[in-house]
Design a protein around this motif. Structure first.
Motif, PDB file in Angstrom:
ATOM      1  N   PRO A   1     -17.874  46.858 -45.701  1.00  0.00           N
ATOM      2  CA  PRO A   1     -18.316  47.786 -46.682  1.00  0.00           C
ATOM      3  C   PRO A   1     -19.095  47.293 -47.738  1.00  0.00           C
ATOM      4  CG  PRO A   1     -16.036  48.396 -46.241  1.00  0.00           C
ATOM      5  CD  PRO A   1     -16.341  46.900 -45.616  1.00  0.00           C
ATOM      6  N   ASP A   2     -18.878  45.952 -48.039  1.00  0.00           N
ATOM      7  CA  ASP A   2     -19.922  45.228 -49.050  1.00  0.00           C
ATOM      8  C   ASP A   2     -21.300  45.030 -48.532  1.00  0.00           C
ATOM      9  OD1 ASP A   2     -17.912  45.415 -51.127  1.00  0.00           O
ATOM     10  OD2 ASP A   2     -17.091  43.383 -50.530  1.00  0.00           O
ATOM     11  N   SER A   3     -21.340  44.397 -47.378  1.00  0.00           N
ATOM     12  CA  SER A   3     -22.619  44.061 -46.779  1.00  0.00           C
ATOM     13  C   SER A   3     -23.396  45.416 -46.558  1.00  0.00           C
ATOM     14  CB  SER A   3     -22.607  43.027 -45.601  1.00  0.00           C
ATOM     15  OG  SER A   3     -21.786  43.649 -44.548  1.00  0.00           O
ATOM     16  N   MET A   4     -22.734  46.282 -45.933  1.00  0.00           N
ATOM     17  CA  MET A   4     -23.210  47.653 -45.648  1.00  0.00           C
ATOM     18  C   MET A   4     -24.024  48.178 -46.806  1.00  0.00           C
ATOM     19  SD  MET A   4     -23.685  49.677 -42.775  1.00  0.00           S
ATOM     20  CE  MET A   4     -22.656  49.857 -41.733  1.00  0.00           C
ATOM     21  N   ARG A   5     -23.343  48.203 -47.945  1.00  0.00           N
ATOM     22  CA  ARG A   5     -23.886  49.028 -49.007  1.00  0.00           C
ATOM     23  C   ARG A   5     -25.184  48.016 -49.526  1.00  0.00           C
ATOM     24  NH1 ARG A   5     -18.202  50.110 -50.298  1.00  0.00           N
ATOM     25  NH2 ARG A   5     -18.055  47.784 -51.351  1.00  0.00           N
ATOM     26  N   ALA A   6     -24.933  46.576 -49.222  1.00  0.00           N
ATOM     27  CA  ALA A   6     -26.100  45.770 -49.949  1.00  0.00           C
ATOM     28  C   ALA A   6     -27.374  46.085 -48.997  1.00  0.00           C
ATOM     29  CB  ALA A   6     -25.555  44.273 -49.791  1.00  0.00           C
TER      30      ALA A   6
END
Length: 470
Positions: free
Chosen positions: A338-343
Motif C-alpha cells: 500500500p505505501d509504495s503503491m500510493r507513492a
C-alpha cells in the motif's frame, strides 16, 4: 572476495572437507551458471531443485569447491548439516577478515532497494563500495553480497528484508552494521507478520543491533519508526519533514518529470538538493542517504553533489523509458504494497500534471485480511489524484476498480482485464502521444514484464501510438 581455503571454511562452519583442499579465489554463488574459475558453489536444496545436482556443471566452468549437505563425486566439498546456516557463517568469516569495513544496514517496508542503490552510488564516489544487486536482502541474498567484498572494500551497504520476527536480527549477525537506516513501517507482508506492530518490532531489530558508537537513522515522519529511538544504544539521527528532524527537507517541489528538489537543513549546514530519481518519496530516502554518508565522515557538499548525479540502478523501480510519440512508460512493478503503491500514484500524478496519465495496476500480494480494503483505498486514491485512466489487471486487484468508481472516476475511464496479455492489448489501443503510463504491482502479478514488453514494442507496428479525441 577475501580468499578462504576450503579447510578454513570447514573450520568456521563446523563441517568436514571431503576431497583435496583448495583456495576460493572467485565469486561465491548459489547458481551454478554464475560459477567461474576459483568459485565456491553453494549447493542449496530448494522446493523445486537440489543444488547438488548441478555440481558437475559448476566444476565444468572452474568452481574450486562446493559447500553442501552431502559430498559429490569428483568435487572438493565442505559437507555441513545446514547449508544455509553454514553460508551465513562463511559470510561472517569474510566480514571478520575485513577490519576496515564499515557496514550500513537499511530496512523498511518500502524504499529499501532505491535507498540502497542511492547510498551505494554515493559512497562509491569516495571509496570502494559493495551494495547488493537488485533486491538481495534475504538470508541468502545478504551472504551473497557480503562475499563480494575484498581487502580494498571500505563500505558495504546491506539491504535487510524480513518476512517474520527475528529475520533482521539474524541478518545483522551476518553483516553487523555500524549505521542502521529504518525508512518506514507499512503493511508489506502483513499476511505473514499478522500485524503492523509485529512488522515494527522486526524492523527495529536493526537499530537494536547497533553498537554504542553506531548511528541509527530514523524517519521522524513515521511514528512507529521514530519510537525505535528508545530501542537502541546508538546515536539517533532523525530525518524527514518534521520540524524536529536533524536532517530536514523544506520547500519540496516536484518538476514535470516527477523529480523532487528541496532545501536541506542539518547540523553540518544547509544545501539545495536536486534528485535525478522520480517520486516525492525519494525525498525521505535521500535524506537518509545524506545522513548516513556524512556520518561516515564525508563532506556535506560532496555528498549532495553525488546524490544529485545518481539515477535509478535496479530494474523495475520507477524505471522511466521515453518511447515513441513522446510517451513515458514508468515501470515500478518489481513489488508493491500500500505505501509504495500510493507513492507511485503520487509520482504519476505529478508527471501527468500537463499530460494524460494512465495507471496499469495489479494485485498487491501478502496483505492478508487487509487485502480488499487496501486495494479499494488504492483505487480511491487514483481517482482523488486525478489519474485519467485506470487499467486494473487480475482478479486479485479488482477492488482497485471498485474503489476508483466510489471515489468518482467515471466508468469509461476504468478498464478491468483478467491478465497481462489482455492489459497489453488495451494499453496498445489506449496509449496516445504524450501520455505517461505507470505499471505497478507485486512481482508475481507480472506487470513488470508488461512494461518491458511495451518498451520493446515501442518502435514497432505493435505499438501504434495514435491520436485520441477524449
Amino acid at each position: 572476495m577475501i580468499e578462504l581455503s576450503l579447510e578454513e571454511i570447514a573450520t568456521v562452519t563446523g563441517g568436514r572437507l571431503v576431497g583435496p583442499d583448495a583456495r576460493i579465489t572467485g565469486p561465491v554463488v548459489t547458481d551454478s551458471r554464475e560459477c567461474a574459475a576459483g568459485s565456491l558453489y553453494v549447493a542449496r536444496v530448494g522446493e523445486h531443485a537440489d543444488g547438488h545436482d548441478f555440481v558437475p556443471a559448476a566444476l565444468a566452468v572452474g568452481a574450486a569447491g562446493v559447500l553442501g549437505e552431502r559430498a559429490v563425486d569428483g568435487a572438493s566439498c565442505v559437507v555441513v548439516d545446514d547449508v544455509e546456516l553454514a553460508f551465513a557463517e562463511v559470510a561472517r568469516a569474510v566480514v571478520d577478515r575485513a577490519p576496515n569495513l564499515q557496514i550500513v544496514g537499511i530496512t523498511g517496508s518500502s524504499g529499501k532497494t532505491s535507498t540502497k542503490d542511492l547510498l551505494g552510488a554515493v559512497l562509491a564516489r569516495f571509496a570502494p563500495t559493495i551494495a547488493p544487486y537488485g533486491s538481495l536482502n534475504s538470508e541468502v541474498g545478504v551472504p551473497l553480497t557480503v562475499c563480494r567484498i575484498d581487502e580494498a572494500t571500505r563500505y558495504l551497504v546491506a539491504e535487510m528484508g524480513a518476512s517474520g520476527v527475528g529475520h533482521i536480527a539474524y541478518l545483522t549477525k551476518i553483516a553487523p552494521p555500524s549505521i542502521g537506516i529504518v525508512l518506514n513501517v507499512g503493511q508489506a507482508h502483513m499476511g505473514e507478520f499478522g500485524s503492523v506492530e509485529a512488522i515494527a518490532r522486526t524492523k527495529g531489530e536493526l537499530v537494536e543491533a547497533l553498537p554504542q558508537d553506531g548511528v541509527a537513522i530514523l524517519n521522524v515522519d513515521d511514528s512507529r519508526v521514530r519510537a525505535m529511538a528508545s530501542r537502541t544504544q546508538a546515536k539517533v539521527i532523525l530525518v524527514g519533514l518534521g520540524e524536529d528532524a536533524d536532517y530536514r527537507a523544506t520547500d519540496v517541489s516536484i518538476d514535470e518529470a516527477g523529480r523532487p528538489s528541496y532545501h536541506l537543513t542539518c547540523p553540518l549546514g544547509e544545501a539545495d538538493v536536486r534528485l535525478a530519481l522520480v517520486g516525492e518519496h525519494q525525498v525521505g530516502n535521500s535524506l537518509s542517504v545524506i545522513a548516513a554518508a556524512t556520518s561516515l565522515g564525508l563532506a556535506l557538499g560532496d555528498v549532495v553533489e553525488a546524490v544529485a548525479g545518481a539515477g535509478a540502478a535496479s530494474r523495475w523501480r520507477m524505471e522511466v523509458s521515453e518511447v515513441g510519440g513522446g510517451v513515458t512508460l514508468v515501470n515500478d512493478a518489481y513489488n508493491a504494497n500500500p505505501d509504495s503503491m500510493r507513492a507511485a500514484l503520487r509520482a504519476l500524478a505529478h508527471m501527468g500534471t500537463s499530460r494524460r496519465s494512465i495507471a496499469a495496476l495489479g494485485e498487491m500480494r501478502e496483505l492478508g485480511e487487509a487485502s480488499h480494503d487496501e486495494h479499494t483505498a488504492v483505487g480511491q486514491l487514483a481517482a482523488e489524484l486525478g489519474i485519467d485512466r485506470l487499467v486494473v489487471v487480475g482478479a486479485g486487484a479488482q477492488a482497485i476498480a471498485q474503489g476508483a468508481r466510489t471515489a468518482g472516476m467515471t466508468a469509461d475511464a476504468i478498464t478491468t482485464v483478467d491478465d497481462i496479455d489482455a492489459a497489453h492489448d488495451v494499453l496498445v489501443e489506449q496509449i496516445a502521444p504524450g501520455d505517461v503510463v505507470l505499471f505497478k504491482s507485486s512481482r508475481d502479478s507480472g506487470l513488470r514484464m508488461l512494461g518491458d514488453r511495451l518498451v520493446e514494442e515501442s518502435g514497432t507496428p505493435a505499438f501504434p501510438v495514435t491520436e485520441v479525441t477524449s
